[in-house]
Motif scaffolding. Structure first.
Motif, PDB file in Angstrom:
ATOM      1  N   THR A 120      13.657 -37.143  45.828  1.00 10.92           N
ATOM      2  CA  THR A 120      14.609 -37.669  44.855  1.00 10.92           C
ATOM      3  C   THR A 120      14.926 -36.615  43.793  1.00 10.92           C
ATOM      4  O   THR A 120      14.153 -35.689  43.556  1.00 10.92           O
ATOM      5  CB  THR A 120      14.042 -38.927  44.166  1.00 10.92           C
ATOM      6  N   SER A 121      16.075 -36.782  43.160  1.00 11.93           N
ATOM      7  CA  SER A 121      16.551 -35.786  42.192  1.00 11.93           C
ATOM      8  C   SER A 121      15.555 -35.534  41.068  1.00 11.93           C
ATOM      9  O   SER A 121      15.395 -34.410  40.611  1.00 11.93           O
ATOM     10  CB  SER A 121      17.888 -36.235  41.603  1.00 11.93           C
ATOM     11  N   THR A 138      11.291 -30.717  43.366  1.00 13.16           N
ATOM     12  CA  THR A 138      12.617 -30.312  43.836  1.00 13.16           C
ATOM     13  C   THR A 138      12.904 -28.841  43.579  1.00 13.16           C
ATOM     14  O   THR A 138      13.363 -28.120  44.479  1.00 13.16           O
ATOM     15  CB  THR A 138      13.705 -31.176  43.168  1.00 13.16           C
ATOM     16  N   GLU A 139      12.655 -28.381  42.370  1.00 10.57           N
ATOM     17  CA  GLU A 139      12.955 -26.986  42.046  1.00 10.57           C
ATOM     18  C   GLU A 139      12.072 -26.029  42.832  1.00 10.57           C
ATOM     19  O   GLU A 139      12.528 -24.975  43.285  1.00 10.57           O
ATOM     20  CB  GLU A 139      12.804 -26.735  40.552  1.00 10.57           C
ATOM     21  N   ARG A 147      13.523 -25.765  46.303  1.00 11.81           N
ATOM     22  CA  ARG A 147      14.707 -24.911  46.345  1.00 11.81           C
ATOM     23  C   ARG A 147      14.309 -23.437  46.277  1.00 11.81           C
ATOM     24  O   ARG A 147      14.873 -22.587  46.986  1.00 11.81           O
ATOM     25  CB  ARG A 147      15.647 -25.250  45.192  1.00 11.81           C
ATOM     26  N   LEU A 205      20.377 -30.481  48.317  1.00 12.43           N
ATOM     27  CA  LEU A 205      20.950 -31.793  48.026  1.00 12.43           C
ATOM     28  C   LEU A 205      19.861 -32.853  48.183  1.00 12.43           C
ATOM     29  O   LEU A 205      19.572 -33.307  49.300  1.00 12.43           O
ATOM     30  CB  LEU A 205      22.110 -32.088  48.978  1.00 12.43           C
ATOM     31  N   PRO A 206      19.216 -33.246  47.090  1.00 12.17           N
ATOM     32  CA  PRO A 206      18.178 -34.287  47.172  1.00 12.17           C
ATOM     33  C   PRO A 206      18.796 -35.663  47.350  1.00 12.17           C
ATOM     34  O   PRO A 206      20.019 -35.809  47.424  1.00 12.17           O
ATOM     35  CB  PRO A 206      17.461 -34.156  45.824  1.00 12.17           C
ATOM     36  N   ASP A 207      17.950 -36.682  47.437  1.00 13.58           N
ATOM     37  CA  ASP A 207      18.395 -38.076  47.605  1.00 13.58           C
ATOM     38  C   ASP A 207      19.090 -38.318  48.935  1.00 13.58           C
ATOM     39  O   ASP A 207      19.974 -39.166  49.044  1.00 13.58           O
ATOM     40  CB  ASP A 207      19.320 -38.511  46.453  1.00 13.58           C
ATOM     41  N   PHE A 219      26.532 -38.460  46.328  1.00 11.72           N
ATOM     42  CA  PHE A 219      25.981 -37.421  47.198  1.00 11.72           C
ATOM     43  C   PHE A 219      27.110 -36.528  47.714  1.00 11.72           C
ATOM     44  O   PHE A 219      27.006 -35.298  47.690  1.00 11.72           O
ATOM     45  CB  PHE A 219      25.232 -38.062  48.364  1.00 11.72           C
ATOM     46  N   ARG A 234      28.316 -34.155  45.035  1.00 11.34           N
ATOM     47  CA  ARG A 234      27.431 -33.019  44.816  1.00 11.34           C
ATOM     48  C   ARG A 234      27.562 -31.985  45.927  1.00 11.34           C
ATOM     49  O   ARG A 234      27.508 -30.775  45.676  1.00 11.34           O
ATOM     50  CB  ARG A 234      25.984 -33.492  44.673  1.00 11.34           C
TER      51      ARG A 234
END
Length: 226
Positions: A138-139, A144-145, A148, A173-175, A207, A210
């Motif tokens: 999830t965002s 997440t970082e 990436r 692209l999370p979520d 989504f 983004r």
């Protein structure tokens, strides 16, 4: 389709998913349409639909003593598609903070010695690369970082720049999962409820927004002179 005299160039969109009804496939098709709208000629490569075999074989095993080894007809056809492209966009689900085997095997077999690397003048020099990764995280998840960053190191530094690409970047692209998931402090996987109706439509519209923005940003980035 863009006019034949389009000056934007040619884009190779590589889709790496086994299901044509997946969010990855949807994103790849939307990306192809976005590029066409921007004036690119688009070659959409659906690795699964074209039955690409990601397993290495003797015919395509690199020969470190012969950088001019004649690889298989299948691989040479894929090499030509890369050479014909000004930019390459790979659209894939993130598996274990990496690419799925289908995409990794395509790189192993096609981005081969004597073609993608191993020459003083790289054949892929000047081309640009976008790695568009769909992640179930999830965002707001703090991993997440880091995810990436790992992808950027592996894909841009470890592959694209090594093969002569002038510009490479990862857009995460999370979520992407229908049911949100995250790990708690003890390492347990927590899976939430799937959204439905208007809420679901809004979520996937966001989504798509983004994904579109990520491609726009990539196209707008100034190319690095080769």
């Amino acid at each position: 389709m863009p006019p034949l005299d389009s000056t934007a160039g040619t884009a190779l969109v590589v889709m790496a998913h086994h299901r044509a009804d997946s969010l990855t496939a949807h994103t790849a098709r939307r990306t192809a349409a976005q590029l066409e709208g921007a004036g690119y000629r688009v070659d959409l490569l659906d690795l699964h639909a074209e039955q690409f075999d990601p397993r290495m074989n003797v015919a395509d095993q690199p020969d470190w003593g012969d950088r001019d080894k004649p690889y298989s007809d299948e691989v040479r056809a894929h090499m030509r598609r890369i050479l014909d492209a000004d930019l390459v966009i790979a659209v894939f689900p993130v598996y274990w903070q990496s690419v799925p085997a289908l995409l990794k095997g395509w790189i192993d077999r096609v981005w081969n010695y004597g073609f993608a690397y191993g020459r003083s003048k790289p054949r892929l020099a000047g081309k640009r690369m976008l790695w568009l990764g769909l992640a179930g995280v999830t965002s707001g998840d703090p991993v997440t970082e880091g995810m990436r960053a790992v992808l950027e190191t592996n894909l841009s530094e470890g592959i694209a720049y090594y093969c002569g690409f002038s510009h490479s970047t990862v857009a995460l692209l999370p979520d992407a999962e229908e049911r949100p998931q995250r790990l708690d402090a003890e390492g347990n996987l927590l899976v939430g409820d799937a959204v439905a109706g208007i809420e679901r439509e809004a979520r996937y519209a966001e989504f798509d927004r983004r994904a579109t923005k990520a491609v726009e940003g990539f196209l707008a980035a100034e190319p690095v002179p080769s």
